[in-house]
Design a protein around this motif. Structure first.
Motif, short mmCIF file in Angstrom:
data_model
loop_
_atom_site.label_atom_id
_atom_site.label_comp_id
_atom_site.label_asym_id
_atom_site.label_seq_id
_atom_site.Cartn_x
_atom_site.Cartn_y
_atom_site.Cartn_z
N VAL A 74 -5.38 -2.01 -35.39
CA VAL A 74 -5.73 -0.18 -34.25
C VAL A 74 -6.78 0.50 -35.17
N PRO A 75 -7.65 1.49 -35.08
CA PRO A 75 -7.66 1.60 -33.19
C PRO A 75 -8.55 1.30 -32.92
N HIS A 76 -9.19 0.11 -33.17
CA HIS A 76 -9.90 -1.04 -32.57
C HIS A 76 -9.86 -1.71 -31.51
N THR A 77 -8.07 -2.53 -30.92
CA THR A 77 -8.44 -3.40 -30.21
C THR A 77 -6.31 -3.73 -29.98
N VAL A 78 -6.78 -4.20 -29.29
CA VAL A 78 -5.17 -4.45 -28.64
C VAL A 78 -5.14 -5.03 -27.30
N SER A 79 -4.03 -6.37 -27.75
CA SER A 79 -3.99 -7.70 -26.62
C SER A 79 -2.82 -7.65 -26.43
N TYR A 80 -2.83 -7.82 -25.61
CA TYR A 80 -0.82 -8.04 -24.37
C TYR A 80 -1.28 -9.04 -22.93
N ALA A 81 -0.27 -9.64 -23.94
CA ALA A 81 -0.07 -11.10 -22.96
C ALA A 81 0.43 -10.49 -21.67
N ARG A 82 0.68 -11.04 -20.12
CA ARG A 82 1.05 -10.41 -18.95
C ARG A 82 1.28 -11.39 -17.72
N ILE A 83 2.33 -11.68 -17.87
CA ILE A 83 3.26 -12.68 -17.25
C ILE A 83 3.74 -11.65 -16.33
N GLU A 101 -10.37 5.95 -32.65
CA GLU A 101 -8.93 6.87 -33.46
C GLU A 101 -7.76 7.98 -32.63
N ALA A 102 -8.58 8.16 -31.52
CA ALA A 102 -7.55 9.48 -30.78
C ALA A 102 -7.78 8.59 -29.99
N ALA A 103 -8.53 7.69 -29.06
CA ALA A 103 -8.28 7.00 -27.97
C ALA A 103 -7.36 6.18 -27.70
N PHE A 104 -6.87 5.53 -28.49
CA PHE A 104 -6.28 4.06 -29.12
C PHE A 104 -4.67 4.64 -28.11
N ARG A 105 -4.36 5.26 -28.48
CA ARG A 105 -3.35 5.64 -27.69
C ARG A 105 -2.92 5.21 -25.99
N LEU A 106 -4.35 5.94 -25.36
CA LEU A 106 -4.36 5.90 -24.43
C LEU A 106 -4.36 4.64 -23.47
N PHE A 107 -3.97 3.74 -24.55
CA PHE A 107 -4.05 2.22 -23.07
C PHE A 107 -3.09 1.17 -23.89
N THR A 108 -2.07 1.77 -24.53
CA THR A 108 -0.78 0.93 -25.05
C THR A 108 0.25 1.61 -24.07
N VAL A 129 3.69 -8.82 -22.85
CA VAL A 129 4.21 -8.86 -24.54
C VAL A 129 2.85 -8.53 -25.47
N VAL A 130 2.74 -7.56 -26.35
CA VAL A 130 2.04 -7.61 -27.85
C VAL A 130 1.09 -8.34 -28.37
N VAL A 131 0.77 -9.06 -28.34
CA VAL A 131 0.17 -9.86 -29.29
C VAL A 131 -0.63 -9.92 -30.09
N ALA A 132 -1.85 -8.99 -30.31
CA ALA A 132 -2.23 -8.63 -31.55
C ALA A 132 -2.48 -7.47 -31.06
N VAL A 146 -8.29 -4.96 -24.74
CA VAL A 146 -8.38 -3.39 -25.07
C VAL A 146 -9.15 -3.27 -26.13
N ALA A 147 -10.86 -3.29 -25.87
CA ALA A 147 -11.89 -3.13 -27.52
C ALA A 147 -12.34 -1.99 -27.30
N LEU A 148 -11.97 -1.13 -28.55
CA LEU A 148 -12.59 0.47 -28.85
C LEU A 148 -13.34 0.71 -29.58
N ALA A 149 -14.69 1.27 -29.57
CA ALA A 149 -15.82 1.13 -30.65
C ALA A 149 -16.50 2.44 -30.81
N ALA A 150 -16.57 3.09 -31.39
CA ALA A 150 -17.05 4.60 -31.84
C ALA A 150 -18.43 4.29 -30.86
N ALA A 151 -19.18 5.65 -30.16
CA ALA A 151 -19.72 5.58 -29.54
C ALA A 151 -20.04 7.03 -29.35
N GLY A 152 -20.87 7.66 -30.78
CA GLY A 152 -21.04 9.36 -30.68
C GLY A 152 -19.59 9.86 -31.14
N ALA A 153 -19.48 10.49 -30.41
CA ALA A 153 -18.07 11.12 -30.90
C ALA A 153 -17.67 10.87 -29.79
#
Length: 142
Positions: free
Chosen positions: A71-80, A17-24, A65-68, A91-98
């Protein structure tokens, strides 16, 4: 020429929930030196599917382009990068401990022979590329 699908995992000491923004687009400004996305159209939510931004580096301009997103698990971008390469970054995020285990996958297709060679070099260096992300994030979060 060869399509390349490259994937690596890094740990971020924040929950998804806090890390997701770092990959936008805007969030990477906080920790990636020289990352300056330009939005041709105002984008209040830079993770909304269809959102477009541009970056420039190494004399190349790339359209993203954001394609999918889920939040807060995945985000996919087209990159041309016209005339060079095209594909996606997920970018896929999964909880791992804290914290979060973050899987970064580049799925890229070269558009020229020169781009194929450069993409081969990128593929060989991909593990250290993702380690550099981990180092930059660690420094930013310290």
């Amino acid at each position: 020429m060869k399509r390349r699908v490259l994937s690596a995992v890094l740990h971020v000491p924040l929950p998804p929930e806090a890390a997701f923004r770092l990959f936008t687009a805007r969030g990477e400004r906080d920790w990636v030196p020289g990352w300056e996305p330009v939005f041709p159209v105002e984008a209040p939510d830079d993770t909304a599917p269809g959102t477009v931004w541009l970056t420039s580096s190494h004399e190349e301009e790339t359209t993203w382009v954001v394609v999918a997103r889920d939040v807060p698990h995945t985000v996919s971008y087209a990159r041309i990068t016209p005339g060079v390469r095209a594909g996606t970054v997920t970018v896929a995020l999964a909880a791992a401990g804290a914290g979060s285990e973050v899987t970064v996958t580049y799925d890229m297709t070269p558009l020229t022979q020169a781009a194929d060679e450069a993409l081969g070099e990128f593929a060989r260096d991909y593990p250290s590329f993702i380690r550099s992300w981990a180092e930059l994030l660690t420094a930013h979060l310290a």
